[in-house]
Scaffold this motif. Structure first.
Motif, PDB file in Angstrom:
ATOM      1  N   GLN A 204       0.877  -1.176   0.000  1.00  0.00           N
ATOM      2  CA  GLN A 204       0.000   0.000   0.000  1.00  0.00           C
ATOM      3  C   GLN A 204       0.911   1.222   0.000  1.00  0.00           C
ATOM      4  O   GLN A 204       2.131   1.094   0.185  1.00  0.00           O
ATOM      5  N   ASP A 205       0.314   2.393  -0.195  1.00  0.00           N
ATOM      6  CA  ASP A 205       1.102   3.614  -0.252  1.00  0.00           C
ATOM      7  C   ASP A 205       2.039   3.710   0.968  1.00  0.00           C
ATOM      8  O   ASP A 205       1.643   3.378   2.085  1.00  0.00           O
ATOM      9  N   LEU A 206       3.285   4.160   0.733  1.00  0.00           N
ATOM     10  CA  LEU A 206       4.248   4.117   1.840  1.00  0.00           C
ATOM     11  C   LEU A 206       3.852   4.996   3.027  1.00  0.00           C
ATOM     12  O   LEU A 206       4.251   4.717   4.158  1.00  0.00           O
ATOM     13  N   GLU A 207       3.031   6.040   2.808  1.00  0.00           N
ATOM     14  CA  GLU A 207       2.552   6.854   3.930  1.00  0.00           C
ATOM     15  C   GLU A 207       1.571   6.054   4.785  1.00  0.00           C
ATOM     16  O   GLU A 207       1.561   6.184   6.007  1.00  0.00           O
ATOM     17  N   LEU A 208       0.775   5.202   4.124  1.00  0.00           N
ATOM     18  CA  LEU A 208      -0.187   4.379   4.880  1.00  0.00           C
ATOM     19  C   LEU A 208       0.558   3.308   5.683  1.00  0.00           C
ATOM     20  O   LEU A 208       0.180   2.987   6.812  1.00  0.00           O
ATOM     21  N   VAL A 209       1.618   2.775   5.085  1.00  0.00           N
ATOM     22  CA  VAL A 209       2.439   1.788   5.816  1.00  0.00           C
ATOM     23  C   VAL A 209       2.996   2.466   7.073  1.00  0.00           C
ATOM     24  O   VAL A 209       2.923   1.931   8.189  1.00  0.00           O
ATOM     25  N   HIS A 210       3.528   3.669   6.898  1.00  0.00           N
ATOM     26  CA  HIS A 210       4.105   4.416   8.027  1.00  0.00           C
ATOM     27  C   HIS A 210       3.052   4.640   9.123  1.00  0.00           C
ATOM     28  O   HIS A 210       3.328   4.439  10.311  1.00  0.00           O
ATOM     29  N   GLN A 211       1.839   5.023   8.703  1.00  0.00           N
ATOM     30  CA  GLN A 211       0.783   5.279   9.706  1.00  0.00           C
ATOM     31  C   GLN A 211       0.442   4.018  10.496  1.00  0.00           C
ATOM     32  O   GLN A 211       0.227   4.070  11.704  1.00  0.00           O
ATOM     33  N   ASP A 212       0.418   2.872   9.811  1.00  0.00           N
ATOM     34  CA  ASP A 212       0.135   1.600  10.509  1.00  0.00           C
ATOM     35  C   ASP A 212       1.218   1.318  11.557  1.00  0.00           C
ATOM     36  O   ASP A 212       0.941   0.858  12.663  1.00  0.00           O
ATOM     37  N   ILE A 213       2.456   1.595  11.175  1.00  0.00           N
ATOM     38  CA  ILE A 213       3.579   1.339  12.096  1.00  0.00           C
ATOM     39  C   ILE A 213       3.506   2.279  13.293  1.00  0.00           C
ATOM     40  O   ILE A 213       3.629   1.858  14.449  1.00  0.00           O
ATOM     41  N   VAL A 214       3.264   3.557  13.011  1.00  0.00           N
ATOM     42  CA  VAL A 214       3.193   4.548  14.089  1.00  0.00           C
ATOM     43  C   VAL A 214       2.065   4.193  15.073  1.00  0.00           C
ATOM     44  O   VAL A 214       2.234   4.316  16.291  1.00  0.00           O
ATOM     45  N   ALA A 215       0.942   3.706  14.558  1.00  0.00           N
ATOM     46  CA  ALA A 215      -0.175   3.334  15.446  1.00  0.00           C
ATOM     47  C   ALA A 215       0.263   2.246  16.425  1.00  0.00           C
ATOM     48  O   ALA A 215      -0.067   2.289  17.616  1.00  0.00           O
ATOM     49  N   ARG A 216       1.035   1.274  15.928  1.00  0.00           N
ATOM     50  CA  ARG A 216       1.527   0.182  16.805  1.00  0.00           C
ATOM     51  C   ARG A 216       2.510   0.720  17.836  1.00  0.00           C
ATOM     52  O   ARG A 216       2.502   0.311  18.998  1.00  0.00           O
ATOM     53  N   VAL A 217       3.384   1.613  17.384  1.00  0.00           N
ATOM     54  CA  VAL A 217       4.395   2.178  18.292  1.00  0.00           C
ATOM     55  C   VAL A 217       3.705   3.001  19.376  1.00  0.00           C
ATOM     56  O   VAL A 217       4.012   2.858  20.569  1.00  0.00           O
ATOM     57  N   GLU A 218       2.763   3.838  18.979  1.00  0.00           N
ATOM     58  CA  GLU A 218       2.068   4.690  19.956  1.00  0.00           C
ATOM     59  C   GLU A 218       1.321   3.840  20.983  1.00  0.00           C
ATOM     60  O   GLU A 218       1.293   4.173  22.154  1.00  0.00           O
ATOM     61  N   SER A 219       0.737   2.751  20.521  1.00  0.00           N
ATOM     62  CA  SER A 219       0.022   1.880  21.454  1.00  0.00           C
ATOM     63  C   SER A 219       0.994   1.294  22.495  1.00  0.00           C
ATOM     64  O   SER A 219       0.686   1.248  23.693  1.00  0.00           O
ATOM     65  N   LEU A 220       2.190   0.908  22.055  1.00  0.00           N
ATOM     66  CA  LEU A 220       3.195   0.382  23.000  1.00  0.00           C
ATOM     67  C   LEU A 220       3.647   1.477  23.970  1.00  0.00           C
ATOM     68  O   LEU A 220       3.766   1.231  25.176  1.00  0.00           O
ATOM     69  N   LEU A 221       3.897   2.680  23.451  1.00  0.00           N
ATOM     70  CA  LEU A 221       4.371   3.774  24.316  1.00  0.00           C
ATOM     71  C   LEU A 221       3.316   4.104  25.376  1.00  0.00           C
ATOM     72  O   LEU A 221       3.645   4.299  26.543  1.00  0.00           O
ATOM     73  N   THR A 222       2.045   4.125  24.976  1.00  0.00           N
ATOM     74  CA  THR A 222       0.972   4.427  25.937  1.00  0.00           C
ATOM     75  C   THR A 222       0.889   3.343  27.012  1.00  0.00           C
ATOM     76  O   THR A 222       0.811   3.620  28.206  1.00  0.00           O
ATOM     77  N   GLN A 223       0.964   2.101  26.541  1.00  0.00           N
ATOM     78  CA  GLN A 223       0.914   0.962  27.472  1.00  0.00           C
ATOM     79  C   GLN A 223       2.067   1.026  28.470  1.00  0.00           C
ATOM     80  O   GLN A 223       1.873   0.834  29.669  1.00  0.00           O
ATOM     81  N   SER A 224       3.282   1.341  28.008  1.00  0.00           N
ATOM     82  CA  SER A 224       4.455   1.425  28.895  1.00  0.00           C
ATOM     83  C   SER A 224       4.290   2.560  29.883  1.00  0.00           C
ATOM     84  O   SER A 224       4.655   2.437  31.052  1.00  0.00           O
ATOM     85  N   GLN A 225       3.731   3.680  29.421  1.00  0.00           N
ATOM     86  CA  GLN A 225       3.523   4.838  30.290  1.00  0.00           C
ATOM     87  C   GLN A 225       2.539   4.476  31.396  1.00  0.00           C
ATOM     88  O   GLN A 225       2.783   4.754  32.566  1.00  0.00           O
TER      89      GLN A 225
END
Ligand code: T5A
Length: 230
Positions: A204-225
């Motif tokens: 898929q468009d590389l910006e959409l790939v990036h958004q999917d990755i960022v969503a996973r990262v943000e979820s981990l950061l929130t969980q750790s916080q």
């Protein structure tokens, strides 16, 4: 010990506030492209980000990389397995464990153990269990907190490789069947390590790939916080 039991021996390093990520996928999946984008995203959030590649990342590892990827003669699959594990052990010990001791650090690996599972374990037919057993000694038992598997079909890999127009390395010379097995291998790894490996549509468009990755990262950061606030 079966595969599920073997998997329990692998865990992420515990350095509060620091994270270890890896990117996985067949040739041309978009790993390097997405690593650059994630690095920039995390630096804007004031993380110190280090990108390391496998095989490689140390003087010893880079020598192994040249020896494998420029090889003009076949390397036995067992030799491949041990060469990649050697480069990995050195990189973990010499760089990763030291750098994760520095607060606010994120280490991003361009390929890690899931490459060995897919390439040597499945495509080279050594078996996933054999790969996991070879990694049972510390520091090889360390895993990333999250691994992003950029999933693309084999034919898209060939198209992207052709567009790049660079000389083919050792693995890029393998045929279609090899690439189908790699996809199968990564899919198996994603089942075994389902908490760690996040499968992302790389077609898929590389910006959409990036958004999917960022969503996973943000979820981990929130969980750790939330965990550190308890
Ligand atoms: N290996 C490695 C093993 O066999 N066992 C192991 O244990 C380990 C660790 C390493 C080789 O070693 C083997 C696997 C490999 O064969 P490498 O050079 O580190 O080789 O890895 P490659 O996968 O070969 O690197 P590539 O550069 O081919 O792939 P990337 O990084 O996944 O792809 P990228 O980002 O360079 O993108 C390729 C092209 O596609 C475009 C990009 O612009 C670029 O032109 N692209 C997109 N186009 C459209 N839409 C998108 N979403 C796109 N994303 C990228």
């Amino acid at each position: 010990m079966d595969i599920k039991e073997l998997a329990t021996h692998f865990r992420a390093p515990a350095f509060p506030g620091c994270y270890f990520f890896s990117f996985e996928g067949i040739e041309g999946a978009g790993k390097s492209t997405q690593i650059i984008k994630l690095k920039e995203y995390l630096e804007n959030k004031n993380f110190r980000v280090l990108v390391l590649r496998e095989p490689g990342g140390t003087v010893f590892g880079e020598k192994l990389r040249q020896a494998i990827l420029n090889s003009q003669s076949p390397i036995h699959p067992v030799a491949e397995l041990h060469l990649f594990a050697s480069s990995r052990a050195q990189l973990l010990q010499e760089v990763t464990l030291k750098e994760l001791g520095v607060p606010n650090t994120v280490i991003i690996y361009d390929r890690y153990i899931d490459s060995t599972i897919a390439y040597q374990g499945v495509a080279r037919s050594l078996g996933i269990e054999t790969v996991m057993r070879t990694h049972l000694s510390f520091p090889l038992t360390l895993t990333p907190h999250l691994s992003f598997y950029l999933r693309i079909p084999a034919d898209l890999s060939h198209t992207r490789q052709k567009m790049r127009n660079a000389p083919k390395d050792y693995f890029e010379k393998q045929g279609d069947n090899f690439y189908d097995k790699l996809v199968e291998g990564y899919d198996r790894a994603a089942e075994i390590f389902s908490d760690r490996i996040k499968t992302i549509n790389g077609n898929q468009d590389l910006e959409l790939v990036h958004q999917d990755i960022v969503a996973r990262v943000e979820s981990l950061l929130t969980q750790s916080q939330e965990t550190s606030d308890l």
